[in-house]
Write an enzyme that holds these catalytic residues in place. Structure first.
Site, PDB file in Angstrom:
ATOM      1  N   GLU A  69       6.089  -8.994   8.879  1.00 44.80           N
ATOM      2  CA  GLU A  69       6.358  -9.573   7.570  1.00 44.80           C
ATOM      3  C   GLU A  69       6.941  -8.640   6.436  1.00 44.80           C
ATOM      4  O   GLU A  69       6.256  -7.729   6.161  1.00 44.80           O
ATOM      5  CB  GLU A  69       4.870  -9.999   7.098  1.00 44.80           C
ATOM      6  CG  GLU A  69       4.029 -10.902   7.961  1.00 44.80           C
ATOM      7  CD  GLU A  69       3.113 -11.835   7.267  1.00 44.80           C
ATOM      8  OE1 GLU A  69       3.174 -12.934   7.064  1.00 44.80           O
ATOM      9  OE2 GLU A  69       1.917 -11.066   6.828  1.00 44.80           O
ATOM     10  N   SER A 129       7.430 -16.471   3.522  1.00 44.99           N
ATOM     11  CA  SER A 129       8.155 -17.505   2.807  1.00 44.99           C
ATOM     12  C   SER A 129       8.637 -18.397   4.050  1.00 44.99           C
ATOM     13  O   SER A 129       9.752 -19.197   4.025  1.00 44.99           O
ATOM     14  CB  SER A 129       9.370 -17.271   1.834  1.00 44.99           C
ATOM     15  OG  SER A 129       8.735 -16.570   0.949  1.00 44.99           O
ATOM     16  N   LYS A 172      -5.299 -16.889   3.297  1.00 43.01           N
ATOM     17  CA  LYS A 172      -5.556 -15.854   2.109  1.00 43.01           C
ATOM     18  C   LYS A 172      -6.766 -16.380   1.078  1.00 43.01           C
ATOM     19  O   LYS A 172      -7.629 -17.075   2.098  1.00 43.01           O
ATOM     20  CB  LYS A 172      -4.292 -15.509   1.382  1.00 43.01           C
ATOM     21  CG  LYS A 172      -2.964 -15.340   1.894  1.00 43.01           C
ATOM     22  CD  LYS A 172      -1.842 -14.936   1.280  1.00 43.01           C
ATOM     23  CE  LYS A 172      -0.809 -14.517   2.424  1.00 43.01           C
ATOM     24  NZ  LYS A 172       0.269 -14.094   1.296  1.00 43.01           N
ATOM     25  N   GLU A 214      -1.023  -7.177   2.179  1.00 41.50           N
ATOM     26  CA  GLU A 214      -2.003  -7.169   0.960  1.00 41.50           C
ATOM     27  C   GLU A 214      -3.227  -6.235   1.031  1.00 41.50           C
ATOM     28  O   GLU A 214      -3.767  -5.614  -0.079  1.00 41.50           O
ATOM     29  CB  GLU A 214      -2.350  -8.699   0.709  1.00 41.50           C
ATOM     30  CG  GLU A 214      -1.207  -9.647   0.112  1.00 41.50           C
ATOM     31  CD  GLU A 214      -1.231 -10.888   0.623  1.00 41.50           C
ATOM     32  OE1 GLU A 214      -2.093 -11.458   0.856  1.00 41.50           O
ATOM     33  OE2 GLU A 214      -0.198 -11.382   0.320  1.00 41.50           O
ATOM     34  N   HIS A 245      -2.658  -6.501   7.236  1.00 38.14           N
ATOM     35  CA  HIS A 245      -1.711  -7.536   6.194  1.00 38.14           C
ATOM     36  C   HIS A 245      -1.285  -6.498   4.978  1.00 38.14           C
ATOM     37  O   HIS A 245      -2.009  -5.911   4.683  1.00 38.14           O
ATOM     38  CB  HIS A 245      -2.402  -8.583   5.659  1.00 38.14           C
ATOM     39  CG  HIS A 245      -1.439  -9.596   5.008  1.00 38.14           C
ATOM     40  ND1 HIS A 245      -1.105  -9.548   3.784  1.00 38.14           N
ATOM     41  CD2 HIS A 245      -0.792 -10.608   5.703  1.00 38.14           C
ATOM     42  CE1 HIS A 245      -0.294 -10.367   3.549  1.00 38.14           C
ATOM     43  NE2 HIS A 245      -0.225 -11.286   4.517  1.00 38.14           N
ATOM     44  N   GLY A 249       5.427 -14.676  -0.205  1.00 36.57           N
ATOM     45  CA  GLY A 249       5.185 -15.305  -1.389  1.00 36.57           C
ATOM     46  C   GLY A 249       6.190 -15.391  -2.334  1.00 36.57           C
ATOM     47  O   GLY A 249       5.916 -15.820  -3.666  1.00 36.57           O
ATOM     48  N   ASN A 252      -2.402 -18.322   7.552  1.00 30.73           N
ATOM     49  CA  ASN A 252      -2.990 -17.160   6.857  1.00 30.73           C
ATOM     50  C   ASN A 252      -3.353 -17.784   5.414  1.00 30.73           C
ATOM     51  O   ASN A 252      -2.443 -17.981   4.635  1.00 30.73           O
ATOM     52  CB  ASN A 252      -2.228 -16.184   6.766  1.00 30.73           C
ATOM     53  CG  ASN A 252      -3.187 -14.946   5.941  1.00 30.73           C
ATOM     54  OD1 ASN A 252      -4.313 -15.379   5.352  1.00 30.73           O
ATOM     55  ND2 ASN A 252      -2.478 -13.800   5.639  1.00 30.73           N
TER      56      ASN A 252
HETATM   57  P1  13P Z   1       4.057 -16.598   2.588  1.00 26.16           P
HETATM   58  O1  13P Z   1       4.215 -17.645   3.747  1.00 26.16           O
HETATM   59  O2  13P Z   1       3.190 -17.467   1.467  1.00 26.16           O
HETATM   60  O3  13P Z   1       5.201 -16.095   2.154  1.00 26.16           O
HETATM   61  O4  13P Z   1       2.869 -15.635   2.998  1.00 26.16           O
HETATM   62  C1  13P Z   1       3.307 -15.085   4.110  1.00 26.16           C
HETATM   63  C2  13P Z   1       2.289 -13.953   4.640  1.00 26.16           C
HETATM   64  O5  13P Z   1       1.497 -13.200   3.847  1.00 26.16           O
HETATM   65  C3  13P Z   1       1.239 -14.595   6.005  1.00 26.16           C
HETATM   66  O6  13P Z   1       0.298 -13.741   6.215  1.00 26.16           O
END
Ligand code: 13P
Length: 256
Positions: free
Chosen positions: A171, A216, A12, A101, A99, A177, A10
């Site tokens: 997640e 992460s 983003k 976010e 997601h 992140g 992903n």
């Molecule tokens: P990170 O791997 O940067 O923590 O992000 C995970 C994520 O949100 C994947 O959709």
């Protein structure tokens, strides 16, 4: 057991044409482990370019294209939105939906997520349905309640049978992140809960649905995470922007 493993990138709102080129070049000649799918989800503007490059390099067998979102309507006056038909035309096969976010920044409710999952499935695409609890919810031991509240509206909208064609990504929001990964034991326990949720509804679906861990994941922790019985791969954010590290993570996946 017989479940495919999936490692999905992903990106983003990151990446550019250079990253598209270097990722595809780096994956040229790369063969993922048996029974494992590698999916890359760049931002919308790069889908066509990535699709062309994947075809040019003859990688269609080994790498699938994914999108990070889709609108729940098929067409119409929805400025700035993208439909599943458009994604299909771009050779997209997977769509990330729900997601954290999107849920927190763009106020997408679990009911909206359920509508999207239905439209994505109806288009013949595979949803990667994201669920996960916040840090506060984990501290208050509400994880199982929250995950159930996120899954139930989707089950109500599409029926449990259709989860045979859905990928679920757990997640934990506090791990996204932040560099704070759930321990393999904690991740496994939560994945076992999610599989148990499906088993209560339909044993066959529970055995089939791939459950990915996200938050992460990196080259150092992927082996231990992917070794867990109910973790069928990962949804990778930051580490998927690093071409070599992403390949290491893909190689750690274990489909059966
Ligand atoms: P990170 O791997 O940067 O923590 O992000 C995970 C994520 O949100 C994947 O959709």
């Amino acid at each position: 057991m017989n479940r495919r493993a999936i490692v999905a990138a992903n990106w983003k709102m990151n990446g550019d044409t250079k990253l598209v080129s270097s990722m595809v070049e780096s994956l040229s000649g790369y063969v993922p482990p048996a029974h494992t799918s590698v999916v890359i989800c760049p931002s919308y503007p790069y889908l066509a370019l990535m699709s062309d490059k994947i075809s040019q390099q003859g990688l269609n067998e080994n790498i699938a294209l994914g999108a990070q979102n889709a609108n729940e309507h098929l067409s119409g006056a929805f400025t700035g939105e993208v439909s599943t038909n458009m994604l299909t035309e771009m050779s997209v096969k997977y769509v990330i939906v729900g997601h954290s976010e999107r849920r927190s920044i763009y106020q997408e409710s679990s009911e909206k997520v359920a509508e999207k999952v239905k439209v994505i499935l109806d288009a013949g695409l595979t949803p990667i349905l994201c669920i996960g609890e916040s840090e506060q919810e984990r501290i208050e031991e509400k994880t199982e309640v929250v995950l159930t509240q996120q899954l139930q509206p989707v089950v109500d909208a599409i029926g449990v049978e259709r989860f045979k064609d859905v990928v679920v990504a757990y997640e934990p929001v506090w791990a996204i992140g932040t560099g704070k990964t759930a321990s393999p034991e904690m991740a496994q326990a939560t994945h076992a809960f999610i599989r148990g949720y499906f088993a209560n509804l339909n044993e066959e679906v529970a055995n089939k649905v791939p459950l990915l861990y996200g938050g992460s994941v990196n080259a150092s922790n992927c082996d231990e995470l992917f070794a867990q019985a109910d973790i069928d791969g990962g949804l990778i954010g930051g580490a998927s922007l690093k071409v070599d590290e992403f390949k290491v993570i893909c190689s750690a996946a274990k489909g059966s």
